[in-house]
Design a protein around this motif. Structure first.
Motif, PDB file in Angstrom:
ATOM      1  N   ALA A  45       0.971  -1.259  -0.033  1.00  0.00           N
ATOM      2  CA  ALA A  45       0.262   0.018   0.095  1.00  0.00           C
ATOM      3  C   ALA A  45       1.064   1.203  -0.099  1.00  0.00           C
ATOM      4  O   ALA A  45       0.618   1.980  -0.515  1.00  0.00           O
ATOM      5  CB  ALA A  45      -0.751   0.269   1.212  1.00  0.00           C
ATOM      6  N   SER A  46       1.902   1.124   0.759  1.00  0.00           N
ATOM      7  CA  SER A  46       2.691   2.384   0.999  1.00  0.00           C
ATOM      8  C   SER A  46       3.561   2.682  -0.668  1.00  0.00           C
ATOM      9  O   SER A  46       3.690   3.930  -0.904  1.00  0.00           O
ATOM     10  CB  SER A  46       3.861   2.284   1.955  1.00  0.00           C
ATOM     11  OG  SER A  46       3.430   2.080   3.135  1.00  0.00           O
ATOM     12  N   LEU A  47       3.968   1.450  -1.016  1.00  0.00           N
ATOM     13  CA  LEU A  47       4.492   1.866  -2.280  1.00  0.00           C
ATOM     14  C   LEU A  47       3.497   2.307  -3.526  1.00  0.00           C
ATOM     15  O   LEU A  47       3.849   3.173  -4.539  1.00  0.00           O
ATOM     16  CB  LEU A  47       5.332   0.400  -2.801  1.00  0.00           C
ATOM     17  CG  LEU A  47       6.769   0.308  -1.988  1.00  0.00           C
ATOM     18  CD1 LEU A  47       7.235  -1.360  -2.471  1.00  0.00           C
ATOM     19  CD2 LEU A  47       7.750   1.269  -2.188  1.00  0.00           C
ATOM     20  N   ASP A  48       2.251   1.637  -3.511  1.00  0.00           N
ATOM     21  CA  ASP A  48       1.135   2.119  -4.453  1.00  0.00           C
ATOM     22  C   ASP A  48       1.075   3.518  -4.165  1.00  0.00           C
ATOM     23  O   ASP A  48       0.764   4.316  -5.099  1.00  0.00           O
ATOM     24  CB  ASP A  48       0.011   1.349  -4.244  1.00  0.00           C
ATOM     25  CG  ASP A  48       0.405  -0.239  -4.771  1.00  0.00           C
ATOM     26  OD1 ASP A  48       1.034  -0.306  -5.458  1.00  0.00           O
ATOM     27  OD2 ASP A  48      -0.676  -0.869  -4.355  1.00  0.00           O
ATOM     28  N   SER A  49       1.232   4.008  -2.958  1.00  0.00           N
ATOM     29  CA  SER A  49       0.828   5.589  -2.809  1.00  0.00           C
ATOM     30  C   SER A  49       1.905   6.229  -2.751  1.00  0.00           C
ATOM     31  O   SER A  49       1.843   7.437  -2.632  1.00  0.00           O
ATOM     32  CB  SER A  49      -0.150   5.792  -1.486  1.00  0.00           C
ATOM     33  OG  SER A  49       0.523   5.304  -0.377  1.00  0.00           O
ATOM     34  N   LYS A  50       2.968   5.645  -2.901  1.00  0.00           N
ATOM     35  CA  LYS A  50       4.362   6.436  -2.897  1.00  0.00           C
ATOM     36  C   LYS A  50       4.769   7.315  -1.772  1.00  0.00           C
ATOM     37  O   LYS A  50       5.191   8.229  -1.846  1.00  0.00           O
ATOM     38  CB  LYS A  50       4.474   7.548  -4.296  1.00  0.00           C
ATOM     39  CG  LYS A  50       4.197   6.836  -5.699  1.00  0.00           C
ATOM     40  CD  LYS A  50       4.245   7.897  -6.657  1.00  0.00           C
ATOM     41  CE  LYS A  50       4.326   7.525  -8.182  1.00  0.00           C
ATOM     42  NZ  LYS A  50       3.711   6.162  -8.696  1.00  0.00           N
ATOM     43  N   ASN A  51       4.261   6.541  -0.699  1.00  0.00           N
ATOM     44  CA  ASN A  51       4.789   7.002   0.680  1.00  0.00           C
ATOM     45  C   ASN A  51       5.811   6.141   0.897  1.00  0.00           C
ATOM     46  O   ASN A  51       5.725   5.210   1.618  1.00  0.00           O
ATOM     47  CB  ASN A  51       3.327   6.754   1.397  1.00  0.00           C
ATOM     48  CG  ASN A  51       3.790   7.235   3.025  1.00  0.00           C
ATOM     49  OD1 ASN A  51       5.087   7.612   3.240  1.00  0.00           O
ATOM     50  ND2 ASN A  51       2.803   7.680   3.652  1.00  0.00           N
ATOM     51  N   TYR A  52       6.963   6.869   0.591  1.00  0.00           N
ATOM     52  CA  TYR A  52       8.375   6.213   0.741  1.00  0.00           C
ATOM     53  C   TYR A  52       8.706   6.291   1.996  1.00  0.00           C
ATOM     54  O   TYR A  52       9.435   5.051   2.505  1.00  0.00           O
ATOM     55  CB  TYR A  52       9.210   6.641  -0.400  1.00  0.00           C
ATOM     56  CG  TYR A  52       8.839   6.570  -1.766  1.00  0.00           C
ATOM     57  CD1 TYR A  52       8.819   4.993  -2.245  1.00  0.00           C
ATOM     58  CD2 TYR A  52       8.560   7.377  -2.618  1.00  0.00           C
ATOM     59  CE1 TYR A  52       8.373   4.938  -3.642  1.00  0.00           C
ATOM     60  CE2 TYR A  52       8.218   7.195  -3.969  1.00  0.00           C
ATOM     61  CZ  TYR A  52       7.870   6.008  -4.596  1.00  0.00           C
ATOM     62  OH  TYR A  52       7.784   5.820  -5.642  1.00  0.00           O
ATOM     63  N   GLU A  53       8.406   7.022   2.735  1.00  0.00           N
ATOM     64  CA  GLU A  53       8.946   7.015   4.117  1.00  0.00           C
ATOM     65  C   GLU A  53       8.215   5.779   5.010  1.00  0.00           C
ATOM     66  O   GLU A  53       8.815   4.917   5.642  1.00  0.00           O
ATOM     67  CB  GLU A  53       8.410   8.287   5.041  1.00  0.00           C
ATOM     68  CG  GLU A  53       8.961   8.383   6.301  1.00  0.00           C
ATOM     69  CD  GLU A  53       8.658   9.663   6.996  1.00  0.00           C
ATOM     70  OE1 GLU A  53       8.352   9.738   8.229  1.00  0.00           O
ATOM     71  OE2 GLU A  53       8.657  10.764   6.309  1.00  0.00           O
ATOM     72  N   ALA A  89      14.225  11.353   0.191  1.00  0.00           N
ATOM     73  CA  ALA A  89      12.950  12.059  -0.195  1.00  0.00           C
ATOM     74  C   ALA A  89      12.209  11.433  -1.220  1.00  0.00           C
ATOM     75  O   ALA A  89      12.733  10.726  -2.233  1.00  0.00           O
ATOM     76  CB  ALA A  89      13.227  13.400  -0.164  1.00  0.00           C
ATOM     77  N   ASP A  90      11.027  11.553  -1.238  1.00  0.00           N
ATOM     78  CA  ASP A  90      10.132  11.115  -2.331  1.00  0.00           C
ATOM     79  C   ASP A  90      10.906  11.430  -3.807  1.00  0.00           C
ATOM     80  O   ASP A  90      10.658  10.510  -4.805  1.00  0.00           O
ATOM     81  CB  ASP A  90       8.721  11.740  -2.331  1.00  0.00           C
ATOM     82  CG  ASP A  90       8.022  11.041  -1.217  1.00  0.00           C
ATOM     83  OD1 ASP A  90       8.338  10.249  -0.565  1.00  0.00           O
ATOM     84  OD2 ASP A  90       6.918  11.575  -0.915  1.00  0.00           O
ATOM     85  N   GLY A  91      11.444  12.576  -3.997  1.00  0.00           N
ATOM     86  CA  GLY A  91      11.816  12.838  -5.355  1.00  0.00           C
ATOM     87  C   GLY A  91      13.161  12.318  -5.534  1.00  0.00           C
ATOM     88  O   GLY A  91      13.905  12.439  -6.685  1.00  0.00           O
TER      89      GLY A  91
END
Length: 120
Positions: A45-53, A89-91
């Motif tokens: 779920a975290s990877l799908d939503s790009k919540n990398y933290e 960081a996400d970027g």
């Protein structure tokens, strides 16, 4: 399938977990609990939503669980993903490399789950 065969089928280290937990009953108890652990679903779920933290936390938790249960291959692949995600960081995330590392984790996770489901 017996516990030792189960470990052999997914690249686990049965001797290591046996030395640590000292009881097949205890090992089997924790191995079966792995099936209901929500960590892998959280990672997905975290990877799908790009919540990398959050993905980092889930990968790190999965690594710890795998290492405690001596799921060697899953521990190694989740460790690689954890280190890839650590402190970025996400970027800064290379989505292709992240996807590739996660693919290996998923293969290893699926192999563990499949083997556990065949335990007798």
């Amino acid at each position: 399938m017996k516990l030792e065969e189960c470990y052999a089928s997914f690249g686990g280290n049965y001797e290591d977990v046996q030395a640590r937990l000292r009881s097949d009953v205890l090992i089997k108890k924790f191995v079966l609990k792995f099936l209901s652990d929500p960590t892998f679903a959280s990672l997905c779920a975290s990877l799908d939503s790009k919540n990398y933290e959050e993905a980092f936390r889930a990968a790190h938790t999965l690594k710890g669980i795998a290492q405690n249960l001596s799921f060697k291959r899953l521990g190694e692949s989740s460790s690689s993903l954890t280190e890839f995600l650590r402190g970025k960081a996400d970027g800064q995330i290379d989505a292709s490399q992240c996807s590739s590392l996660f693919g290996i984790v998923k293969e290893d996770y699926d192999a563990v789950v499949e083997a556990i489901q065949m335990l007798s």
